[in-house]
Design a protein around this motif. Sequence first.
Motif, PDB file in Angstrom:
ATOM      1  N   MET A   1      53.820 -66.199  33.179  1.00 38.18           N
ATOM      2  CA  MET A   1      54.965 -66.911  32.595  1.00 38.18           C
ATOM      3  C   MET A   1      54.714 -67.126  31.098  1.00 38.18           C
ATOM      4  N   SER A   2      55.740 -66.895  30.267  1.00 35.00           N
ATOM      5  CA  SER A   2      55.562 -67.078  28.828  1.00 35.00           C
ATOM      6  C   SER A   2      55.691 -68.555  28.477  1.00 35.00           C
ATOM      7  N   GLY A   3      55.379 -68.891  27.234  1.00 33.99           N
ATOM      8  CA  GLY A   3      55.517 -70.289  26.806  1.00 33.99           C
ATOM      9  C   GLY A   3      56.933 -70.572  26.326  1.00 33.99           C
ATOM     10  N   ARG A   4      57.902 -69.878  26.837  1.00 35.27           N
ATOM     11  CA  ARG A   4      59.287 -69.988  26.403  1.00 35.27           C
ATOM     12  C   ARG A   4      59.799 -71.429  26.536  1.00 35.27           C
ATOM     13  N   ILE A   5      60.473 -71.887  25.484  1.00 40.45           N
ATOM     14  CA  ILE A   5      61.055 -73.240  25.561  1.00 40.45           C
ATOM     15  C   ILE A   5      62.561 -73.101  25.744  1.00 40.45           C
ATOM     16  N   ILE A   6      63.073 -73.708  26.790  1.00 43.68           N
ATOM     17  CA  ILE A   6      64.517 -73.645  27.049  1.00 43.68           C
ATOM     18  C   ILE A   6      65.056 -75.068  27.039  1.00 43.68           C
ATOM     19  N   ARG A   7      65.925 -75.329  26.064  1.00 41.85           N
ATOM     20  CA  ARG A   7      66.506 -76.678  25.973  1.00 41.85           C
ATOM     21  C   ARG A   7      67.889 -76.715  26.599  1.00 41.85           C
ATOM     22  N   ARG A   8      68.603 -75.606  26.433  1.00 39.70           N
ATOM     23  CA  ARG A   8      69.966 -75.586  26.979  1.00 39.70           C
ATOM     24  C   ARG A   8      70.248 -74.238  27.639  1.00 39.70           C
ATOM     25  N   ALA A   9      70.841 -74.311  28.826  1.00 37.63           N
ATOM     26  CA  ALA A   9      71.186 -73.082  29.563  1.00 37.63           C
ATOM     27  C   ALA A   9      72.676 -73.086  29.890  1.00 37.63           C
ATOM     28  N   VAL A  10      73.246 -71.900  29.923  1.00 41.77           N
ATOM     29  CA  VAL A  10      74.596 -71.708  30.461  1.00 41.77           C
ATOM     30  C   VAL A  10      74.435 -71.025  31.807  1.00 41.77           C
ATOM     31  N   VAL A  11      75.089 -71.574  32.833  1.00 40.79           N
ATOM     32  CA  VAL A  11      75.059 -70.928  34.149  1.00 40.79           C
ATOM     33  C   VAL A  11      76.482 -70.491  34.463  1.00 40.79           C
ATOM     34  N   THR A  12      76.743 -69.183  34.421  1.00 41.04           N
ATOM     35  CA  THR A  12      78.083 -68.721  34.809  1.00 41.04           C
ATOM     36  C   THR A  12      78.106 -68.660  36.346  1.00 41.04           C
TER      37      THR A  12
ATOM     38  N   ASP B   1      69.805 -71.350  24.803  1.00 42.16           N
ATOM     39  CA  ASP B   1      68.550 -70.598  24.893  1.00 42.16           C
ATOM     40  C   ASP B   1      68.532 -69.615  26.052  1.00 42.16           C
ATOM     41  N   LEU B   2      69.374 -69.891  27.068  1.00 44.14           N
ATOM     42  CA  LEU B   2      69.319 -69.074  28.290  1.00 44.14           C
ATOM     43  C   LEU B   2      70.707 -68.964  28.901  1.00 44.14           C
ATOM     44  N   ILE B   3      71.054 -67.750  29.314  1.00 45.95           N
ATOM     45  CA  ILE B   3      72.302 -67.556  30.074  1.00 45.95           C
ATOM     46  C   ILE B   3      71.938 -66.941  31.418  1.00 45.95           C
ATOM     47  N   LEU B   4      72.274 -67.659  32.484  1.00 45.69           N
ATOM     48  CA  LEU B   4      72.094 -67.114  33.834  1.00 45.69           C
ATOM     49  C   LEU B   4      73.474 -66.648  34.291  1.00 45.69           C
ATOM     50  N   HIS B   5      73.643 -65.345  34.405  1.00 37.76           N
ATOM     51  CA  HIS B   5      74.985 -64.808  34.696  1.00 37.76           C
ATOM     52  C   HIS B   5      75.138 -64.593  36.207  1.00 37.76           C
TER      53      HIS B   5
ATOM     54  N   GLU C   1      66.625 -80.844  36.586  1.00 33.01           N
ATOM     55  CA  GLU C   1      65.355 -81.490  36.980  1.00 33.01           C
ATOM     56  C   GLU C   1      64.237 -81.144  36.007  1.00 33.01           C
ATOM     57  N   ARG C   2      64.360 -79.969  35.362  1.00 29.99           N
ATOM     58  CA  ARG C   2      63.342 -79.565  34.375  1.00 29.99           C
ATOM     59  C   ARG C   2      63.711 -80.008  32.963  1.00 29.99           C
ATOM     60  N   ASP C   3      64.685 -80.944  32.867  1.00 21.89           N
ATOM     61  CA  ASP C   3      65.118 -81.483  31.569  1.00 21.89           C
ATOM     62  C   ASP C   3      65.770 -80.436  30.677  1.00 21.89           C
ATOM     63  N   VAL C   4      66.398 -79.443  31.276  1.00 23.48           N
ATOM     64  CA  VAL C   4      67.177 -78.469  30.521  1.00 23.48           C
ATOM     65  C   VAL C   4      68.646 -78.903  30.595  1.00 23.48           C
TER      66      VAL C   4
ATOM     67  N   ALA D   1      61.607 -68.258  37.457  1.00 22.49           N
ATOM     68  CA  ALA D   1      60.377 -67.608  36.973  1.00 22.49           C
ATOM     69  C   ALA D   1      60.762 -66.424  36.081  1.00 22.49           C
ATOM     70  N   MET D   2      61.788 -65.691  36.485  1.00 27.11           N
ATOM     71  CA  MET D   2      62.268 -64.565  35.663  1.00 27.11           C
ATOM     72  C   MET D   2      62.842 -65.076  34.343  1.00 27.11           C
ATOM     73  N   ALA D   3      63.609 -66.166  34.424  1.00 24.24           N
ATOM     74  CA  ALA D   3      64.259 -66.710  33.234  1.00 24.24           C
ATOM     75  C   ALA D   3      63.232 -67.154  32.190  1.00 24.24           C
ATOM     76  N   PHE D   4      62.144 -67.745  32.648  1.00 25.45           N
ATOM     77  CA  PHE D   4      61.144 -68.270  31.715  1.00 25.45           C
ATOM     78  C   PHE D   4      60.135 -67.196  31.293  1.00 25.45           C
ATOM     79  N   SER D   5      60.274 -65.991  31.847  1.00 21.75           N
ATOM     80  CA  SER D   5      59.354 -64.900  31.491  1.00 21.75           C
ATOM     81  C   SER D   5      59.984 -64.024  30.406  1.00 21.75           C
ATOM     82  N   ASP D   6      59.264 -62.963  30.035  1.00 19.04           N
ATOM     83  CA  ASP D   6      59.816 -61.982  29.087  1.00 19.04           C
ATOM     84  C   ASP D   6      60.191 -60.696  29.819  1.00 19.04           C
ATOM     85  N   ALA D   7      60.095 -60.695  31.141  1.00 19.97           N
ATOM     86  CA  ALA D   7      60.249 -59.452  31.896  1.00 19.97           C
ATOM     87  C   ALA D   7      61.687 -58.929  31.840  1.00 19.97           C
TER      88      ALA D   7
END
Length: 318
Positions: free
Chosen positions: A1-12, A74-78, A28-31, A231-237
């Motif tokens: 897992m990378s040290g990626r910091i995610i403060r805000r996510a969009v979940v479509t 920082d993150l979009i989960l489509h 729950e993870r404070d995102v 786990a995928m979202a917080f990785s670089d994979a």
Amino acid sequence: MSGRIIRRAVVTGGAGFLGSHLCERLLERDVSVTCMDNFLTGTPHNLIHLLGRPGFHVVECDLTDFVHVSGPVDLILHFASAASPVDYMKLPVETLKVGAIGTMHALGMAREKNARFVLASTSEVYGDPLRHPQHEDYWGNVNPVGPRSVYDEAKRYAEALTTAYRNSRDVDTGIVRIFNTYGPRMRPHDGRAIPTFIRQALAGEPLTVTGDGTQTRSICYVDDTVEGVLAMAFSDAAGPVNIGNGAETTVLDLARTIRALAGSRSPVEFVPRPADDPSVRCPDVGLARRLLGWTPRVPPEEGLARTVEWFAERLARV
Ligand code: NAD
């Protein structure tokens, strides 16, 4: 897992089955989470317990229209897309549109925001597989004009589009191929085997097993799938990476297990199998284990027991 910091996510698709669990787990993870949904197959009820939580917002919109959110992301989960065969066969054009135009808009948003983008793809890209179990390097056996094609091909196109944005538009993308997932917040009438069997078992109605029931499915409890996606979202994979549970069961055994867990005496009734229904389905999850350090943890009996309990409580209230 990378040290990626995610403060805000969009979940479509955040008001759907998987999306609502993802919203919950991210909070729950404070995102902070912005859920974008047109409630086509999802419902605001899935989010009621999250409304009012700091950092949680719901935007009612159709991903196939122009979409915009203000501020950094920082993150979009489509995850927006009809997903059950009953839904996507009723909504064929909507399903193709959200897979194509909706995915393009979500990728455009990721590019604009410089956000990581994760596509919810599916085991359906393998079609009726000729290789077993399915490894990510298998290209699949899909009928492009069959009744399931609107979903399978939409997701295959979405994968191609995601890969093109990664390679030629410099968007940080990941693709997860999710296998059958089950758990609380599935709809009793969504047509998928598990909610159907649970509903029938609890009502004492015959369990309608398609074909002779020897076709197999591998089923993954929602908490495990959500952990895999994150786990995928917080990785670089880049993926694609299979997310599923390798514990394979026949549809007939699944019906019998659910019947036992529900304490039901429902008989089994064999009904015709739908066209292009896959005969076998089982993920090879070795890549997810190596790349993301993820493996499913909830045994099917335990996950099914939790799901039966949730349905029993919910159906008793309606
Ligand atoms: P779901 O139907 O419960 O959720 C999908 C959500 O997307 C709904 O809330 C729906 O209203 C929304 N949506 C659909 N079209 C939209 C549009 N044009 N604009 C905005 N919102 C839209 O389905 P689910 O089971 O939660 O699946 C979610 C995602 O995961 C889907 O992309 C699906 O393909 C993928 N997936 C799910 C499974 C599974 O077992 N549940 C397996 C593989 C892949």
